[in-house]
Enzyme design. Structure first.
Site, mmCIF file in Angstrom:
data_model
loop_
_atom_site.group_PDB
_atom_site.id
_atom_site.type_symbol
_atom_site.label_atom_id
_atom_site.label_comp_id
_atom_site.label_asym_id
_atom_site.label_seq_id
_atom_site.Cartn_x
_atom_site.Cartn_y
_atom_site.Cartn_z
ATOM 1 N N HIS A 121 0.800 -1.227 0.000
ATOM 2 C CA HIS A 121 0.000 0.000 0.000
ATOM 3 C C HIS A 121 0.829 1.271 0.000
ATOM 4 C CE1 HIS A 121 -3.455 -2.512 0.648
ATOM 5 N NE2 HIS A 121 -2.917 -3.034 1.713
ATOM 6 N N ASP A 139 1.716 -6.832 2.604
ATOM 7 C CA ASP A 139 0.820 -5.851 3.226
ATOM 8 C C ASP A 139 1.634 -4.697 3.800
ATOM 9 O OD1 ASP A 139 -1.600 -4.689 3.816
ATOM 10 O OD2 ASP A 139 -2.253 -6.200 5.265
#
Ligand code: MN
Length: 325
Positions: free
Chosen positions: A15, A287
């Site tokens: 992200h 992640d």
């Protein structure tokens, strides 16, 4: 030869936070340094931390909740601008980055158009959606028919939609978690709340009949399938009991879903996932920056799977699914 054909480790749920979208964040999603610094960095720091872990490529995606809780007049141009800026960042380091689009799901027709624009013009690999989408005051799951233009376009473009968590519905937080949130703030998100909500998204997508209408549609779930591989047999068995509509739940899930290791470096859960779905449907992810890069590849090294299977998970499946070969 594409920019990524030689990559040995591709991580696909990584992200960042667009600088303009970040201005709309409030409440529990405000990230504090050093997380915020890592989310906003698409250059030196990020690549340094990729290099330290041996990660060749990150497929970048917006941090939750993206534009899902903004009104259409705000979300549509904001998503467009964010994707333009993301494309610029990918172009600055084309061998290290690829991208999933941010979509203004509140306006599904505009979202479908934005998906097509970013895939055809920028070479984006698909899109990521985040949790519930607020339309006319209601927070809707992504299986709602109003969102189907997005899936129709994804099938037409042959790109996957990555269904990612965001904060659960406030009524759920209130009824299920509120009394433990103060002492255990992660309970409502990564520890459990995200899992329940995103597994529910996956189950609802199957029950909606979406895959009958779009038989070539591909969905990605993170966190080793949000618990669904572990529960697949029981869900399938219980849904087939008398009294309900007929649904080939397990078969449909295994045909349309891909799952990633994001934020879930559990050997037991990985092996369960491999047994239920097969290694061709498992893809490596970290992640980042919510989870550190280094433990991911280190974990995979000692997982008891063959070298060939690990190569599929670390890069081969991503190259095939996301056309990065
Ligand atoms: Mn994530």
């Amino acid at each position: 030869m594409s920019a990524h054909s030689a990559a040995k480790i591709i991580a696909i749920e990584e992200h960042y936070l667009d600088v303009e979208i970040g201005k709309h964040f409030d409440g529990p999603e405000v990230r504090v340094p050093p997380l915020r610094q890592r989310l906003e960095d698409l250059g030196t720091l990020r690549i340094k931390e990729m290099d330290e872990a041996g990660i060749d490529v990150q497929v970048l995606s917006q941090s939750a909740p993206g534009t899902h809780r903004l009104d259409a007049a705000t979300a549509v141009p904001l998503a467009r601008g964010a994707n333009d800026r993301l494309y610029t960042a990918v172009q600055a380091n084309p061998s290290r980055f690829a991208a999933f689009a941010t979509l203004p799901a509140i306006d599904p027709k505009a979202a479908a158009h934005e998906l097509e624009r970013t895939v055809t013009k920028f070479g984006f690999k698909g899109a990521m959606v985040h949790g519930l989408t607020q339309i006319d005051g209601a927070r809707l799951f992504i299986d709602d028919k109003r969102f189907w233009p997005i899936f129709e376009r994804a099938q037409a473009l042959d790109v996957p939609i990555y269904v990612h968590p965001a904060m659960p519905h406030p009524a759920v937080v209130d009824a299920y978690y509120k009394d433990y949130v103060k002492d255990f703030p992660s309970l409502v998100n990564a520890a459990w709340g995200f899992t329940v909500e995103t597994a529910t998204q996956g189950i609802r997508l199957v029950l909606s009949g979406l895959f009958d209408v779009y038989p070539n549609l591909k969905i990605i779930l993170g966190h080793l399938g949000e618990g669904l591989p572990f529960s697949l047999w029981r869900i399938d068995h219980a849904l087939s009991r008398p009294g309900g509509k007929s649904v080939a739940f397990r078969e449909t899930f295994r045909e349309h879903f891909y799952i990633t290791t994001s934020g879930n470096f559990s050997t037991a859960a990985l092996l369960c996932s491999a047994m239920e779905l097969g290694v061709d449907r498992l893809l490596f992810s970290v992640d980042y920056p919510f989870v550190e890069n280094k433990p991911g590849p280190r974990w995979m090294e000692q997982v008891p799977l063959s070298t060939e299977d690990k190569a599929k998970i670390m890069h081969g499946n991503a190259k095939r699914l996301l056309k990065m070969g």
